[in-house]
Motif scaffolding. Structure first.
Motif, PDB file in Angstrom:
ATOM      1  N   ARG A 150       5.162  21.930 -69.735  1.00 24.93           N
ATOM      2  CA  ARG A 150       5.062  22.757 -70.926  1.00 24.93           C
ATOM      3  C   ARG A 150       5.869  24.033 -70.784  1.00 24.93           C
ATOM      4  NH1 ARG A 150      -0.534  24.472 -74.039  1.00 24.93           N
ATOM      5  NH2 ARG A 150       0.464  25.532 -75.782  1.00 24.93           N
ATOM      6  N   ILE A 151       5.851  24.631 -69.590  1.00 26.03           N
ATOM      7  CA  ILE A 151       6.526  25.904 -69.382  1.00 26.03           C
ATOM      8  C   ILE A 151       8.032  25.722 -69.203  1.00 26.03           C
ATOM      9  CG2 ILE A 151       6.742  27.864 -67.805  1.00 26.03           C
ATOM     10  CD1 ILE A 151       3.775  27.634 -67.246  1.00 26.03           C
ATOM     11  N   ASN A 152       8.425  24.699 -68.433  1.00 24.73           N
ATOM     12  CA  ASN A 152       9.817  24.589 -68.000  1.00 24.73           C
ATOM     13  C   ASN A 152      10.707  23.746 -68.898  1.00 24.73           C
ATOM     14  OD1 ASN A 152       9.303  26.143 -65.705  1.00 24.73           O
ATOM     15  ND2 ASN A 152       8.627  24.365 -64.531  1.00 24.73           N
ATOM     16  N   LEU A 153      10.093  22.813 -69.630  1.00 23.44           N
ATOM     17  CA  LEU A 153      10.919  21.900 -70.396  1.00 23.44           C
ATOM     18  C   LEU A 153      11.364  22.525 -71.702  1.00 23.44           C
ATOM     19  CD1 LEU A 153       9.234  18.424 -69.935  1.00 23.44           C
ATOM     20  CD2 LEU A 153      11.370  19.250 -68.960  1.00 23.44           C
ATOM     21  N   SER A 154      12.602  22.946 -71.746  1.00 18.45           N
ATOM     22  CA  SER A 154      13.160  23.477 -72.981  1.00 18.45           C
ATOM     23  C   SER A 154      14.677  23.447 -72.894  1.00 18.45           C
ATOM     24  CB  SER A 154      12.677  24.904 -73.242  1.00 18.45           C
ATOM     25  OG  SER A 154      13.115  25.771 -72.219  1.00 18.45           O
ATOM     26  N   ILE A 201      12.678  16.105 -77.200  1.00 12.48           N
ATOM     27  CA  ILE A 201      11.425  16.775 -76.872  1.00 12.48           C
ATOM     28  C   ILE A 201      11.694  18.175 -76.314  1.00 12.48           C
ATOM     29  CG2 ILE A 201       9.441  16.734 -75.308  1.00 12.48           C
ATOM     30  CD1 ILE A 201       9.357  13.726 -75.696  1.00 12.48           C
ATOM     31  N   LEU A 202      12.734  18.299 -75.508  1.00 15.18           N
ATOM     32  CA  LEU A 202      13.111  19.619 -75.003  1.00 15.18           C
ATOM     33  C   LEU A 202      13.450  20.558 -76.151  1.00 15.18           C
ATOM     34  CD1 LEU A 202      15.406  18.716 -71.953  1.00 15.18           C
ATOM     35  CD2 LEU A 202      12.997  19.341 -71.933  1.00 15.18           C
ATOM     36  N   THR A 203      14.100  20.012 -77.167  1.00 15.88           N
ATOM     37  CA  THR A 203      14.458  20.815 -78.339  1.00 15.88           C
ATOM     38  C   THR A 203      13.203  21.294 -79.066  1.00 15.88           C
ATOM     39  OG1 THR A 203      16.549  19.605 -78.617  1.00 15.88           O
ATOM     40  CG2 THR A 203      15.714  20.819 -80.526  1.00 15.88           C
ATOM     41  N   TRP A 223       4.781  19.882 -97.788  1.00 15.42           N
ATOM     42  CA  TRP A 223       5.730  18.976 -97.144  1.00 15.42           C
ATOM     43  C   TRP A 223       6.330  19.656 -95.912  1.00 15.42           C
ATOM     44  CZ3 TRP A 223      10.308  21.470 -96.870  1.00 15.42           C
ATOM     45  CH2 TRP A 223      10.709  22.294 -97.927  1.00 15.42           C
ATOM     46  N   GLU A 224       6.894  18.828 -95.044  1.00 21.00           N
ATOM     47  CA  GLU A 224       7.628  19.332 -93.883  1.00 21.00           C
ATOM     48  C   GLU A 224       8.636  18.274 -93.440  1.00 21.00           C
ATOM     49  OE1 GLU A 224       5.560  19.699 -90.087  1.00 21.00           O
ATOM     50  OE2 GLU A 224       3.947  18.420 -90.845  1.00 21.00           O
ATOM     51  N   PHE A 225       9.741  18.731 -92.842  1.00 20.15           N
ATOM     52  CA  PHE A 225      10.702  17.801 -92.250  1.00 20.15           C
ATOM     53  C   PHE A 225      11.260  18.422 -90.978  1.00 20.15           C
ATOM     54  CE2 PHE A 225      13.471  20.126 -95.349  1.00 20.15           C
ATOM     55  CZ  PHE A 225      14.419  20.651 -94.476  1.00 20.15           C
ATOM     56  N   HIS A 226      11.697  17.543 -90.059  1.00 16.77           N
ATOM     57  CA  HIS A 226      12.219  17.976 -88.770  1.00 16.77           C
ATOM     58  C   HIS A 226      13.369  17.032 -88.385  1.00 16.77           C
ATOM     59  CE1 HIS A 226       8.418  20.143 -88.698  1.00 16.77           C
ATOM     60  NE2 HIS A 226       7.807  18.979 -88.885  1.00 16.77           N
ATOM     61  N   TYR A 227      14.608  17.491 -88.545  1.00 11.60           N
ATOM     62  CA  TYR A 227      15.776  16.666 -88.271  1.00 11.60           C
ATOM     63  C   TYR A 227      16.578  17.220 -87.091  1.00 11.60           C
ATOM     64  CZ  TYR A 227      15.224  14.100 -92.672  1.00 11.60           C
ATOM     65  OH  TYR A 227      14.743  13.297 -93.684  1.00 11.60           O
ATOM     66  N   PHE A 228      17.135  16.289 -86.307  1.00 15.42           N
ATOM     67  CA  PHE A 228      18.002  16.626 -85.187  1.00 15.42           C
ATOM     68  C   PHE A 228      19.389  16.065 -85.455  1.00 15.42           C
ATOM     69  CE2 PHE A 228      13.692  15.920 -83.827  1.00 15.42           C
ATOM     70  CZ  PHE A 228      13.404  16.930 -82.928  1.00 15.42           C
ATOM     71  N   PHE A 229      20.404  16.910 -85.387  1.00 16.54           N
ATOM     72  CA  PHE A 229      21.792  16.470 -85.507  1.00 16.54           C
ATOM     73  C   PHE A 229      22.399  16.556 -84.108  1.00 16.54           C
ATOM     74  CE2 PHE A 229      20.440  17.984 -89.593  1.00 16.54           C
ATOM     75  CZ  PHE A 229      20.997  17.098 -90.500  1.00 16.54           C
ATOM     76  N   LEU A 261      30.015  17.123 -77.923  1.00 11.80           N
ATOM     77  CA  LEU A 261      29.847  18.571 -77.782  1.00 11.80           C
ATOM     78  C   LEU A 261      28.665  18.928 -76.901  1.00 11.80           C
ATOM     79  CD1 LEU A 261      30.460  19.804 -81.459  1.00 11.80           C
ATOM     80  CD2 LEU A 261      32.056  19.870 -79.526  1.00 11.80           C
ATOM     81  N   LYS A 262      27.821  17.921 -76.596  1.00  7.76           N
ATOM     82  CA  LYS A 262      26.621  18.123 -75.786  1.00  7.76           C
ATOM     83  C   LYS A 262      25.731  19.217 -76.384  1.00  7.76           C
ATOM     84  CE  LYS A 262      28.818  16.692 -71.461  1.00  7.76           C
ATOM     85  NZ  LYS A 262      28.196  15.359 -71.478  1.00  7.76           N
ATOM     86  N   ARG A 263      25.470  19.061 -77.679  1.00 10.19           N
ATOM     87  CA  ARG A 263      24.599  20.026 -78.336  1.00 10.19           C
ATOM     88  C   ARG A 263      23.819  19.366 -79.467  1.00 10.19           C
ATOM     89  NH1 ARG A 263      29.049  24.148 -80.832  1.00 10.19           N
ATOM     90  NH2 ARG A 263      29.458  24.329 -78.588  1.00 10.19           N
ATOM     91  N   ILE A 264      22.737  20.003 -79.860  1.00  9.44           N
ATOM     92  CA  ILE A 264      21.871  19.518 -80.931  1.00  9.44           C
ATOM     93  C   ILE A 264      21.591  20.663 -81.892  1.00  9.44           C
ATOM     94  CG2 ILE A 264      19.519  18.755 -81.503  1.00  9.44           C
ATOM     95  CD1 ILE A 264      19.488  17.169 -78.914  1.00  9.44           C
ATOM     96  N   VAL A 265      21.724  20.394 -83.182  1.00  8.78           N
ATOM     97  CA  VAL A 265      21.251  21.332 -84.194  1.00  8.78           C
ATOM     98  C   VAL A 265      19.929  20.803 -84.724  1.00  8.78           C
ATOM     99  CG1 VAL A 265      21.591  22.161 -86.552  1.00  8.78           C
ATOM    100  CG2 VAL A 265      23.445  22.345 -84.890  1.00  8.78           C
ATOM    101  N   PHE A 266      18.906  21.639 -84.641  1.00  9.37           N
ATOM    102  CA  PHE A 266      17.568  21.282 -85.091  1.00  9.37           C
ATOM    103  C   PHE A 266      17.278  21.997 -86.406  1.00  9.37           C
ATOM    104  CE2 PHE A 266      12.824  22.097 -84.655  1.00  9.37           C
ATOM    105  CZ  PHE A 266      12.464  20.827 -85.074  1.00  9.37           C
ATOM    106  N   PHE A 267      16.941  21.225 -87.445  1.00 12.72           N
ATOM    107  CA  PHE A 267      16.651  21.769 -88.769  1.00 12.72           C
ATOM    108  C   PHE A 267      15.216  21.392 -89.120  1.00 12.72           C
ATOM    109  CE2 PHE A 267      18.706  22.326 -93.263  1.00 12.72           C
ATOM    110  CZ  PHE A 267      17.684  23.203 -93.609  1.00 12.72           C
TER     111      PHE A 267
END
Length: 222
Positions: free
Chosen positions: A13-17, A89-91, A171-177, A182-188
């Motif tokens: 919980r603490i380290n995974l990010s 999950i890290l995101t 409502w709610e939504f959670h998308y990962f691009f 590029l080794k990156r993720i945009v979280f919306f």
């Protein structure tokens, strides 16, 4: 033993990010989507954040623990899939540090085969909010996201679990691009809640017609 499992869960919980990547345009969009009133007594809260999939030594050790966990739960899961689920999950952990997503099931993540469907879905949710702002809000939003992640190269995933556990959630939504090159993720992530209570129950409102057409961005490979 139970003590070891408790310590492991706490460490996860603490380290995974993920490593947060600052971007002024995304930060401004997040500010514009924070505690915004829409219509009568409805509040929109959203965040658009970019994270690097590159990890330091401590992150690698912690993520390895999570990979082991999912490999044990599903021996048939491919290593690439385990890595992807770990990144998602890290995101979530990085974006919502007060929550613990280490026990999330891989089945709660859904790959969106056509990325344009995700864009269209987001546009539909935000059309009413956009109608209270400049008509360029949605085009500017996708332009800013595209500059960071290059949508044409992205795979899109949706987290189907609930994060906003409130009875007044509309409502709610959670998308990962995710862009592998590029080794990156945009979280919306975004949600709308109702804040008015009468007679102990939340009001229900008819959806107002929006004057703005949902902005559609065609993702075309070069």
């Amino acid at each position: 033993n139970d003590h070891t499992d408790t310590v492991l869960t706490l460490n996860l919980r603490i380290n995974l990010s993920m490593k947060f990547m600052e971007d002024e345009k995304l930060q401004l969009l997040t500010q514009n989507l924070t505690n915004q009133t829409v219509g009568i007594n409805r509040i929109v809260n959203g965040r658009i954040e970019c994270f690097s999939c590159k990890r330091g030594q401590n992150d690698k050790k912690a993520s390895y623990k999570l990979k082991e966990k999912y490999a044990e739960e599903d021996a048939n899961m491919e290593q690439q899939s385990v890595r992807l689920i770990t990144d998602l999950i890290l995101t979530l952990n990085a974006s919502f540090p007060d929550y613990d997503f280490s026990s999330v099931s891989p089945s709660q993540f859904q790959r969106i085969g056509n990325p344009n469907l995700a864009l269209s879905n987001i546009n539909n949710y935000l059309a009413e909010f956009a109608s209270y702002n400049k008509t360029t809000f949605l085009p500017n939003l996708w332009k800013a996201i595209n500059e960071v992640i290059n949508l044409a190269e992205c795979e899109v995933y949706e987290y189907k679990g609930e994060i906003v556990s409130r009875g007044n959630l509309l409502w709610e939504f959670h998308y990962f691009f995710s862009n592998k090159s590029l080794k990156r993720i945009v979280f919306f992530s975004c949600n709308q809640t109702h804040v008015s209570i009468q007679n102990g129950e939340f009001d229900t409102l008819e959806e107002e017609d929006s004057d703005i057409e949902a902005y559609d961005m065609d993702i075309v490979e070069d």
